[in-house]
Design an enzyme around this catalytic site. Structure first.
Site, PDB file in Angstrom:
ATOM      1  N   GLY A 159    -105.323 -53.358 -29.362  1.00 25.89           N
ATOM      2  CA  GLY A 159    -104.298 -52.736 -28.661  1.00 25.89           C
ATOM      3  C   GLY A 159    -104.201 -53.081 -27.129  1.00 25.89           C
ATOM      4  O   GLY A 159    -105.119 -53.406 -26.676  1.00 25.89           O
ATOM      5  N   GLY A 168    -103.144 -57.969 -38.895  1.00 22.04           N
ATOM      6  CA  GLY A 168    -103.050 -59.619 -39.328  1.00 22.04           C
ATOM      7  C   GLY A 168    -104.405 -60.041 -39.797  1.00 22.04           C
ATOM      8  O   GLY A 168    -105.084 -59.196 -40.277  1.00 22.04           O
ATOM      9  N   GLY A 201    -113.625 -54.922 -31.933  1.00 20.20           N
ATOM     10  CA  GLY A 201    -113.276 -55.564 -33.134  1.00 20.20           C
ATOM     11  C   GLY A 201    -112.598 -57.080 -32.688  1.00 20.20           C
ATOM     12  O   GLY A 201    -113.306 -57.924 -33.452  1.00 20.20           O
ATOM     13  N   THR A 229    -110.157 -52.153 -22.892  1.00 22.57           N
ATOM     14  CA  THR A 229    -109.629 -50.940 -23.881  1.00 22.57           C
ATOM     15  C   THR A 229    -109.471 -49.629 -22.955  1.00 22.57           C
ATOM     16  O   THR A 229    -110.455 -49.533 -22.028  1.00 22.57           O
ATOM     17  CB  THR A 229    -110.675 -50.682 -24.989  1.00 22.57           C
ATOM     18  OG1 THR A 229    -110.391 -49.376 -25.151  1.00 22.57           O
ATOM     19  CG2 THR A 229    -112.152 -50.582 -24.474  1.00 22.57           C
ATOM     20  N   ASP A 281    -110.023 -46.777 -24.292  1.00 22.11           N
ATOM     21  CA  ASP A 281    -111.244 -46.168 -24.550  1.00 22.11           C
ATOM     22  C   ASP A 281    -112.286 -46.045 -23.656  1.00 22.11           C
ATOM     23  O   ASP A 281    -113.347 -45.174 -23.808  1.00 22.11           O
ATOM     24  CB  ASP A 281    -111.450 -46.086 -25.973  1.00 22.11           C
ATOM     25  CG  ASP A 281    -110.327 -46.460 -26.882  1.00 22.11           C
ATOM     26  OD1 ASP A 281    -109.303 -45.761 -26.350  1.00 22.11           O
ATOM     27  OD2 ASP A 281    -110.317 -46.699 -27.975  1.00 22.11           O
ATOM     28  N   GLU A 311    -108.669 -37.151 -29.057  1.00 22.03           N
ATOM     29  CA  GLU A 311    -108.149 -37.268 -30.533  1.00 22.03           C
ATOM     30  C   GLU A 311    -109.419 -37.441 -31.551  1.00 22.03           C
ATOM     31  O   GLU A 311    -109.046 -37.196 -32.862  1.00 22.03           O
ATOM     32  CB  GLU A 311    -107.455 -38.632 -30.403  1.00 22.03           C
ATOM     33  CG  GLU A 311    -108.092 -39.764 -30.385  1.00 22.03           C
ATOM     34  CD  GLU A 311    -107.056 -41.212 -30.426  1.00 22.03           C
ATOM     35  OE1 GLU A 311    -105.994 -41.021 -30.778  1.00 22.03           O
ATOM     36  OE2 GLU A 311    -107.651 -42.182 -30.091  1.00 22.03           O
ATOM     37  N   HIS A 326     -99.141 -43.248 -26.615  1.00 22.16           N
ATOM     38  CA  HIS A 326     -99.231 -44.504 -26.203  1.00 22.16           C
ATOM     39  C   HIS A 326     -98.597 -44.581 -24.755  1.00 22.16           C
ATOM     40  O   HIS A 326     -98.709 -45.577 -24.071  1.00 22.16           O
ATOM     41  CB  HIS A 326     -98.200 -45.457 -27.102  1.00 22.16           C
ATOM     42  CG  HIS A 326     -98.867 -45.653 -28.556  1.00 22.16           C
ATOM     43  ND1 HIS A 326     -99.003 -44.774 -29.457  1.00 22.16           N
ATOM     44  CD2 HIS A 326     -99.790 -46.617 -29.074  1.00 22.16           C
ATOM     45  CE1 HIS A 326     -99.734 -45.230 -30.612  1.00 22.16           C
ATOM     46  NE2 HIS A 326    -100.308 -46.300 -30.173  1.00 22.16           N
ATOM     47  N   GLN A 341    -100.199 -43.379 -22.465  1.00 24.27           N
ATOM     48  CA  GLN A 341    -101.538 -43.719 -21.719  1.00 24.27           C
ATOM     49  C   GLN A 341    -101.816 -45.291 -21.770  1.00 24.27           C
ATOM     50  O   GLN A 341    -102.640 -45.957 -21.280  1.00 24.27           O
ATOM     51  CB  GLN A 341    -102.559 -42.984 -22.601  1.00 24.27           C
ATOM     52  CG  GLN A 341    -102.686 -41.698 -22.538  1.00 24.27           C
ATOM     53  CD  GLN A 341    -103.563 -40.959 -23.649  1.00 24.27           C
ATOM     54  OE1 GLN A 341    -104.595 -40.488 -23.252  1.00 24.27           O
ATOM     55  NE2 GLN A 341    -102.890 -40.891 -24.844  1.00 24.27           N
ATOM     56  N   ARG A 342    -101.145 -46.136 -22.753  1.00 23.27           N
ATOM     57  CA  ARG A 342    -101.427 -47.494 -22.725  1.00 23.27           C
ATOM     58  C   ARG A 342    -100.498 -48.245 -22.005  1.00 23.27           C
ATOM     59  O   ARG A 342    -100.443 -49.635 -21.745  1.00 23.27           O
ATOM     60  CB  ARG A 342    -101.512 -47.735 -24.263  1.00 23.27           C
ATOM     61  CG  ARG A 342    -102.495 -47.427 -24.824  1.00 23.27           C
ATOM     62  CD  ARG A 342    -103.478 -48.483 -25.820  1.00 23.27           C
ATOM     63  NE  ARG A 342    -102.274 -49.433 -26.453  1.00 23.27           N
ATOM     64  CZ  ARG A 342    -102.349 -49.353 -27.900  1.00 23.27           C
ATOM     65  NH1 ARG A 342    -103.171 -48.423 -28.453  1.00 23.27           N
ATOM     66  NH2 ARG A 342    -101.620 -50.012 -28.575  1.00 23.27           N
TER      67      ARG A 342
HETATM   68  O1  F6P Z   1    -108.156 -48.383 -28.965  1.00 21.01           O
HETATM   69  C1  F6P Z   1    -107.069 -47.967 -28.094  1.00 21.01           C
HETATM   70  C2  F6P Z   1    -106.413 -46.896 -28.773  1.00 21.01           C
HETATM   71  O2  F6P Z   1    -105.252 -46.552 -27.932  1.00 21.01           O
HETATM   72  C3  F6P Z   1    -107.052 -45.728 -29.224  1.00 21.01           C
HETATM   73  O3  F6P Z   1    -107.228 -44.953 -28.238  1.00 21.01           O
HETATM   74  C4  F6P Z   1    -106.200 -45.140 -30.525  1.00 21.01           C
HETATM   75  O4  F6P Z   1    -106.736 -44.322 -31.244  1.00 21.01           O
HETATM   76  C5  F6P Z   1    -105.571 -46.685 -30.818  1.00 21.01           C
HETATM   77  O5  F6P Z   1    -105.911 -47.460 -30.001  1.00 21.01           O
HETATM   78  C6  F6P Z   1    -103.984 -46.321 -31.263  1.00 21.01           C
HETATM   79  O6  F6P Z   1    -103.848 -47.588 -32.093  1.00 21.01           O
HETATM   80  P1  F6P Z   1    -102.327 -48.206 -32.579  1.00 21.01           P
HETATM   81  O7  F6P Z   1    -101.657 -48.718 -31.453  1.00 21.01           O
HETATM   82  O8  F6P Z   1    -102.604 -48.937 -33.676  1.00 21.01           O
HETATM   83  O9  F6P Z   1    -101.683 -46.767 -32.952  1.00 21.01           O
END
Ligand code: F6P
Length: 394
Positions: free
Chosen positions: A15, A79, A120, A141, A143, A238, A286, A288-289
């Site tokens: 991610g 993948g 991972g 990450t 997290d 979550e 997302h 947050q990302r």
């Molecule tokens: O590990 C990062 C993370 O954003 C987690 O906080 C979340 O549970 C997961 O990835 C979401 O994954 P995806 O992008 O596959 O929805």
């Protein structure tokens, strides 16, 4: 592409998170300073084999990306390389895939491959290392759940996003006298919920690490009302288990890890059912990302990029960069993966939050949990001992 004397490869896997581009830029710039050239593989490990897909990277085409979210190399948590979950419960990679990766690395003359990833992805890097493929790891990450490093980049940016959301929810919750539930990411670690909850003035924080009940959450709402506060902010991670012990997750299409999410709505519905108060949920997901990394994440990611190159130059393959304040250090990748870093229920941040009256949903709001001030008492006792010793000496 001609085979140079010294070439470093880099890829971003799993991610995405804010700061990946800062690592790429940091690694490329410092490689060039040391006379190495760089290639970046596309879409994580996938770009290494069948078909091989990469970009030549130089200070020019990585200029201006320091403050950009995402990754110019692309990434995936699905993948052919995604079946590997960790080290203890690891799934061996197909030997033909490993052969292919080794061939690519040899053909391109790569003396070190920087693998930027979470648990991972780093477990895959470990399998490469065992196979003799020259790798170093960089942890990333939102997290913040890798135990070998005090912080991963991406975490601070995610917390800033969640804190901003809480600031916004605060004003609308107060105007409408509502209960607002904010669901944040973090998988099985409550770091984002804890830090954003403290920074954003939450009244209740529900974490995977602390068991909680609906009774105690509702009690906190009523307790606030008894003090004249007619709105409540709840942050829920979550990965916080429901009181019955269940995790709330979504369909994941059968690939990779379970997709967590949905607990925010369940918490809101239950509060509304029990208290008959208007309750709303916001799920940040997302958001947050995405977006630019914070200053802290830019600095950390840049250091990680530069120090990963240093590991390769020093021949310290199979190691992962880590941040042990104030040092940027390294540990063997094998030691770094599969040890989840979770919130300590008795740690300083939780104790400070409790001391302020923030509820973790694990006891009635008008009863103090027994250990709130144990840290403060210990420090006081230590200070008294030091003072007594100083007086004796003088
Ligand atoms: O590990 C990062 C993370 O954003 C987690 O906080 C979340 O549970 C997961 O990835 C979401 O994954 P995806 O992008 O596959 O929805």
């Amino acid at each position: 592409m001609n085979k140079p004397a010294k070439r470093i490869g880099i890829l971003t896997s799993g991610g995405d998170c804010p700061g990946l581009n800062a690592v790429i830029r940091g690694a490329v710039k410092s490689s060039w300073q040391l006379g190495y050239d760089c290639v970046g593989f596309l879409k994580g490990y996938e770009g290494l084999v069948d078909p091989v897909r990469y970009l030549s990277l130089d200070p020019k085409n990585t200029s201006g990306i320091l403050n950009q979210g995402g990754t110019i190399l692309g990434s995936t948590n699905k993948g052919r390389f995604a079946a590997t979950v960790g080290v203890q419960d690891r799934v061996e990679l197909d030997p033909r895939l490993l052969d292919g990766v080794q061939r690519t690395v040899e053909q391109l003359g790569i003396c070190g491959l920087i693998c930027v990833g979470g648990d991972g992805s780093l477990a895959v890097a470990q399998q490469f290392h065992e196979r003799g493929i020259p790798v170093v790891g960089v942890p990333k990450t939102i997290d913040n759940d890798l135990s070998a490093t005090a912080f991963t980049f991406g975490f601070d940016s995610a917390v800033a996003c969640a804190t901003d959301a809480l600031d916004r929810l605060h004003t609308t919750a107060a105007s409408h006298e509502r209960i607002m539930v904010l669901e944040v990411m973090g998988r099985h670690a409550g770091w984002i919920a804890l830090h954003s909850g403290i920074a954003g003035g939450a009244d209740v924080i529900l974490l995977p690490e602390i068991g909680w009940t609906f009774e105690d959450v509702c009690h906190k709402v009523l307790h606030r009302e008894s003090q004249g506060k007619r709105f409540t902010l709840v942050v829920v991670a979550e990965g916080a288990e429901l009181p019955c012990g269940n995790l709330v997750s979504k369909e994941n299409g059968g690939e990779g890890q379970a997709r967590l999410g949905g607990i925010g709505d369940l918490v809101a519905q239950e509060i509304e059912k029990r208290l008959h108060r208007e309750t709303r949920t916001a799920v940040l997901g997302h958001l947050q990302r995405g977006g630019p990394p914070t200053t802290f994440d830019r600095v950390l990611a840049t250091q990680f990029g530069a120090h990963a190159v240093r590991l390769i130059v020093e021949g310290r393959l199979g190691e992962m960069i880590c941040y042990q304040p104030p040092q940027i250090d390294s540990v063997p990748i094998i030691e770094a993966v599969n040890h989840l870093s979770q919130v300590d229920p008795n740690g300083a941040a939780v104790q400070a939050a409790r001391a302020l009256g923030i509820s973790f949903g694990d006891h009635p709001a008008d009863e103090s949990p027994f250990n709130i001030f144990s840290v403060a008492e210990e420090s006081l006792a230590m200070a008294e001992a030091v003072t007594a010793e100083a007086l004796e000496v003088s």
